[in-house]
Enzyme design. Structure first.
Site, PDB file in Angstrom:
ATOM      1  N   LYS A 151     -96.301  -2.876  12.425  1.00  0.00           N
ATOM      2  CA  LYS A 151     -95.009  -2.086  12.774  1.00  0.00           C
ATOM      3  C   LYS A 151     -95.471  -0.799  12.740  1.00  0.00           C
ATOM      4  O   LYS A 151     -96.310  -0.212  11.803  1.00  0.00           O
ATOM      5  CB  LYS A 151     -93.857  -2.524  11.858  1.00  0.00           C
ATOM      6  CG  LYS A 151     -92.874  -2.207  12.431  1.00  0.00           C
ATOM      7  CD  LYS A 151     -92.313  -3.276  13.494  1.00  0.00           C
ATOM      8  CE  LYS A 151     -91.041  -3.071  13.772  1.00  0.00           C
ATOM      9  NZ  LYS A 151     -90.209  -4.382  14.457  1.00  0.00           N
ATOM     10  N   GLY A 192     -73.839  -3.481  15.759  1.00  0.00           N
ATOM     11  CA  GLY A 192     -74.818  -2.826  16.612  1.00  0.00           C
ATOM     12  C   GLY A 192     -74.781  -3.172  18.048  1.00  0.00           C
ATOM     13  O   GLY A 192     -74.827  -4.361  18.468  1.00  0.00           O
ATOM     14  N   TYR A 193     -74.827  -2.212  18.875  1.00  0.00           N
ATOM     15  CA  TYR A 193     -74.740  -2.713  20.333  1.00  0.00           C
ATOM     16  C   TYR A 193     -75.752  -1.818  20.887  1.00  0.00           C
ATOM     17  O   TYR A 193     -75.619  -1.227  21.995  1.00  0.00           O
ATOM     18  CB  TYR A 193     -73.236  -2.300  20.983  1.00  0.00           C
ATOM     19  CG  TYR A 193     -72.880  -3.218  22.076  1.00  0.00           C
ATOM     20  CD1 TYR A 193     -72.847  -4.629  21.942  1.00  0.00           C
ATOM     21  CD2 TYR A 193     -72.319  -2.618  23.140  1.00  0.00           C
ATOM     22  CE1 TYR A 193     -72.789  -5.439  22.764  1.00  0.00           C
ATOM     23  CE2 TYR A 193     -72.072  -3.551  24.279  1.00  0.00           C
ATOM     24  CZ  TYR A 193     -72.239  -4.968  24.220  1.00  0.00           C
ATOM     25  OH  TYR A 193     -71.985  -6.100  24.924  1.00  0.00           O
ATOM     26  N   GLY A 194     -76.886  -2.114  20.566  1.00  0.00           N
ATOM     27  CA  GLY A 194     -78.106  -1.648  21.245  1.00  0.00           C
ATOM     28  C   GLY A 194     -78.809  -2.621  22.136  1.00  0.00           C
ATOM     29  O   GLY A 194     -78.071  -3.539  22.641  1.00  0.00           O
ATOM     30  N   GLY A 245     -78.140  -6.220  20.293  1.00  0.00           N
ATOM     31  CA  GLY A 245     -76.828  -6.448  20.210  1.00  0.00           C
ATOM     32  C   GLY A 245     -76.132  -6.965  21.472  1.00  0.00           C
ATOM     33  O   GLY A 245     -75.649  -7.875  21.513  1.00  0.00           O
TER      34      GLY A 245
HETATM   35  P1  NAD Z   1     -81.476  -0.027  19.467  1.00  0.00           P
HETATM   36  O1  NAD Z   1     -81.840   1.077  18.909  1.00  0.00           O
HETATM   37  O2  NAD Z   1     -81.502  -0.528  21.075  1.00  0.00           O
HETATM   38  O3  NAD Z   1     -80.116  -0.513  18.995  1.00  0.00           O
HETATM   39  C1  NAD Z   1     -79.596  -0.305  17.423  1.00  0.00           C
HETATM   40  C2  NAD Z   1     -77.981  -0.315  17.697  1.00  0.00           C
HETATM   41  O4  NAD Z   1     -77.464  -0.434  15.978  1.00  0.00           O
HETATM   42  C3  NAD Z   1     -77.530   0.878  18.079  1.00  0.00           C
HETATM   43  O5  NAD Z   1     -76.320   0.468  18.891  1.00  0.00           O
HETATM   44  C4  NAD Z   1     -76.618   1.939  17.091  1.00  0.00           C
HETATM   45  O6  NAD Z   1     -75.645   2.424  17.131  1.00  0.00           O
HETATM   46  C5  NAD Z   1     -76.437   0.586  16.206  1.00  0.00           C
HETATM   47  N1  NAD Z   1     -76.130   0.797  14.643  1.00  0.00           N
HETATM   48  C6  NAD Z   1     -77.040   1.500  13.806  1.00  0.00           C
HETATM   49  N2  NAD Z   1     -76.454   1.603  12.690  1.00  0.00           N
HETATM   50  C7  NAD Z   1     -75.394   0.911  12.752  1.00  0.00           C
HETATM   51  C8  NAD Z   1     -74.365   0.741  11.945  1.00  0.00           C
HETATM   52  N3  NAD Z   1     -74.455   1.025  10.423  1.00  0.00           N
HETATM   53  N4  NAD Z   1     -73.529   0.101  12.182  1.00  0.00           N
HETATM   54  C9  NAD Z   1     -73.240  -0.554  13.428  1.00  0.00           C
HETATM   55  N5  NAD Z   1     -73.959  -0.178  14.200  1.00  0.00           N
HETATM   56  C10 NAD Z   1     -75.070   0.635  13.856  1.00  0.00           C
HETATM   57  O7  NAD Z   1     -82.298  -1.142  18.501  1.00  0.00           O
HETATM   58  P2  NAD Z   1     -82.651  -2.669  18.807  1.00  0.00           P
HETATM   59  O8  NAD Z   1     -84.071  -2.826  19.365  1.00  0.00           O
HETATM   60  O9  NAD Z   1     -81.416  -3.275  19.358  1.00  0.00           O
HETATM   61  O10 NAD Z   1     -82.726  -3.365  17.405  1.00  0.00           O
HETATM   62  C11 NAD Z   1     -81.761  -3.444  16.639  1.00  0.00           C
HETATM   63  C12 NAD Z   1     -82.411  -4.560  15.548  1.00  0.00           C
HETATM   64  O11 NAD Z   1     -83.116  -5.566  16.031  1.00  0.00           O
HETATM   65  C13 NAD Z   1     -83.381  -3.923  14.543  1.00  0.00           C
HETATM   66  O12 NAD Z   1     -83.347  -4.488  13.406  1.00  0.00           O
HETATM   67  C14 NAD Z   1     -84.887  -4.343  15.072  1.00  0.00           C
HETATM   68  O13 NAD Z   1     -85.733  -4.305  14.218  1.00  0.00           O
HETATM   69  C15 NAD Z   1     -84.361  -5.786  15.550  1.00  0.00           C
HETATM   70  N6  NAD Z   1     -85.370  -6.378  16.322  1.00  0.00           N
HETATM   71  C16 NAD Z   1     -85.486  -5.767  17.775  1.00  0.00           C
HETATM   72  C17 NAD Z   1     -86.393  -6.522  18.610  1.00  0.00           C
HETATM   73  C18 NAD Z   1     -86.484  -5.739  20.019  1.00  0.00           C
HETATM   74  O14 NAD Z   1     -86.880  -6.614  20.744  1.00  0.00           O
HETATM   75  N7  NAD Z   1     -85.897  -4.532  20.643  1.00  0.00           N
HETATM   76  C19 NAD Z   1     -86.741  -7.858  18.326  1.00  0.00           C
HETATM   77  C20 NAD Z   1     -86.725  -8.329  17.073  1.00  0.00           C
HETATM   78  C21 NAD Z   1     -85.760  -7.609  16.147  1.00  0.00           C
END
Ligand code: NAD
Length: 417
Positions: A107, A219-221, A224
């Site tokens: 990571k 979480g709506y990234g 989400g």
């Molecule tokens: P991202 O940056 O696209 O989205 C993160 C989201 O979380 C944002 O909408 C942010 O506003 C929200 N957020 C942050 N703190 C918050 C809180 N306290 N309450 C509510 N919302 C909150 O990130 P992502 O890629 O969607 O990753 C999200 C999670 O999934 C992380 O734990 C990441 O390690 C995990 N993950 C991601 C992937 C991937 O392919 N991107 C794969 C496996 C796991």
């Protein structure tokens, strides 16, 4: 994110000891898994748009490579900490093992706030960070991917920097690229779709009908959104969505695409039309069937887990549940799909992307989604079988499966020299 009370890497080490006690793994295997193989920390100087030079701390942690090259995302976030990156790297090792993908775990993380940086600043940061870790990454060494705060554009810059320095085009150095640069169909939505496939399996096991099941997504990234969209397509009703701006609730369900469009315009899901607005953290108390944490670590804690009413928790995020909360959820008989299984769809399609790149090939979306579904189902069934036979939580079962495979690999490799 490291909360005051929970250091995620200390918890990883405890988890390894628990499995060692339960199934009696080789002590040297346990010890090695508690120590990342290599840690690179760099101070990254970047000329900001106002001509000032700022220094950003970055890390790349390579945890284990017994089963294949290191693999893991790059996170850009103000709360990145070395022990967090170490935990995220270890979880990658366990995740690739649960899915039986020929990778290890790694990571990266840079302490920065991408929301407050311009596109040019982010490009300079990404290129300089890549150049500073260039000797340790590579298609057969360590393959980065997007995580929180990074995306396909970030991966394009990593690929271009790496290729420019090496002198030829090397798309297989990163996954999660845009389609036009050798990215894979289905990668963008893979983590969310994989989590939805696991949720469907869990729902079947507890007799919950997915049609009309009420879902709350924290979480709506990237993850989400795709979790919500995939569950919506399976017939669920998305009744609540939160992000850092707040939480929206609508008992009749919302359209995930429309909420995303709104968030793109306004920066948050908060005050989306027709919804009740509540504080972000209140999402955990809502009356729902399925809870999808898809933000950061340590958000389901001993402070809020008593209030959780969901029957299934599908951990789309990494490390969303603290150990104390995990025990309480087990006692409440909530079906928790652990992160190292639930969110493994992302690395699975990353593996498909890498395979396509190495073969200079392109697979169709149908082909990819079929293969993803097959792998997620096999992994879910494998973990469920261990859980049933040993009367453990799904999390313990997933770790047993992962660590057994790692032990087997290490014992065959032997210890060099
Ligand atoms: P991202 O940056 O696209 O989205 C993160 C989201 O979380 C944002 O909408 C942010 O506003 C929200 N957020 C942050 N703190 C918050 C809180 N306290 N309450 C509510 N919302 C909150 O990130 P992502 O890629 O969607 O990753 C999200 C999670 O999934 C992380 O734990 C990441 O390690 C995990 N993950 C991601 C992937 C991937 O392919 N991107 C794969 C496996 C796991």
């Amino acid at each position: 994110m490291i909360s005051n009370s929970v250091n995620p890497f200390e918890e990883v080490k405890k988890q390894i000891d628990i499995i060692k006690e339960k199934i009696g793994i080789d002590p040297s295997v346990a010890e090695q898994l508690k120590h990342p193989r290599q840690i690179i920390s760099v101070s990254i100087p970047i000329k900001m748009d106002n001509d000032r030079v700022d220094i950003f701390m970055g890390h790349r942690v390579q945890h284990n490579m017994w089963r294949g090259p290191y693999k893991g995302g790059i996170r850009y976030h103000p709360t990145v900490a070395l022990d967090e990156v170490k935990a995220l790297a270890a979880w990658m090792t366990f995740k690739t093992s649960v899915l039986d993908i020929p990778y290890g775990g790694a990571k990266g993380g840079v302490i920065c706030n991408p929301k407050k940086m311009s596109e040019d600043e982010l490009e300079r940061l990404t290129r300089r960070y890549t150049s500073m870790i260039i000797d340790v990454i590579g298609p057969f060494k360590d393959v980065p991917a997007p995580d929180v705060g990074t995306d396909s554009q970030t991966m394009s810059w990593v690929m271009d920097t790496y290729s420019s320095i090496k002198g030829y085009s090397i798309p297989e150095v990163v996954t999660g690229k845009p389609i036009s640069l050798g990215g894979s169909f289905g990668r963008e939505g893979a983590t969310g779709l994989g989590a939805a496939i696991c949720t469907r399996n869990a729902a079947k096991k507890i007799g919950l009908k997915l049609r009309g099941a009420r879902v709350a997504v924290q979480g709506y990234g990237k993850v989400g959104f795709w979790s919500a969209k995939s569950l919506d397509e399976m017939g669920c009703k998305i009744i609540a969505i939160s992000d850092t701006g707040g939480c929206i609730v609508n008992k009749n369900g919302v359209n995930p695409d429309k909420v995303k469009e709104y968030k793109l315009k306004t920066g948050s899901v908060y005050e989306y039309k027709g919804c009740k607005n509540i504080p972000s953290d209140d999402i955990f108390e809502l009356d729902c069937d399925i809870l999808v944490p898809a933000a950061l670590e340590n958000c389901i804690t001993d402070k809020n887990c008593d209030a959780i009413k969901a029957k299934i928790i599908s951990e789309s995020a990494n490390g969303p549940t603290t150990p104390a909360a995990d025990q309480a959820l087990f006692e409440k008989k909530i079906f928790v799909i652990p992160d190292i299984l639930a969110n493994a769809g992302g690395v699975t399609v990353s593996y498909f992307e890498w395979t396509q790149n190495l073969n200079r090939d392109r697979w169709s979306l149908e082909n990819i989604n079929r293969r993803l579904e097959e792998r997620m189902n096999i992994a879910f069934d494998g973990v469920y079988k261990v859980q049933k036979s040993r009367d453990e939580s799904m999390r313990t079962a997933a770790y047993i499966l992962a660590i057994k495979r790692l032990e087997e690999a290490h014992l065959k490799l032997g210890l060099f020299p």
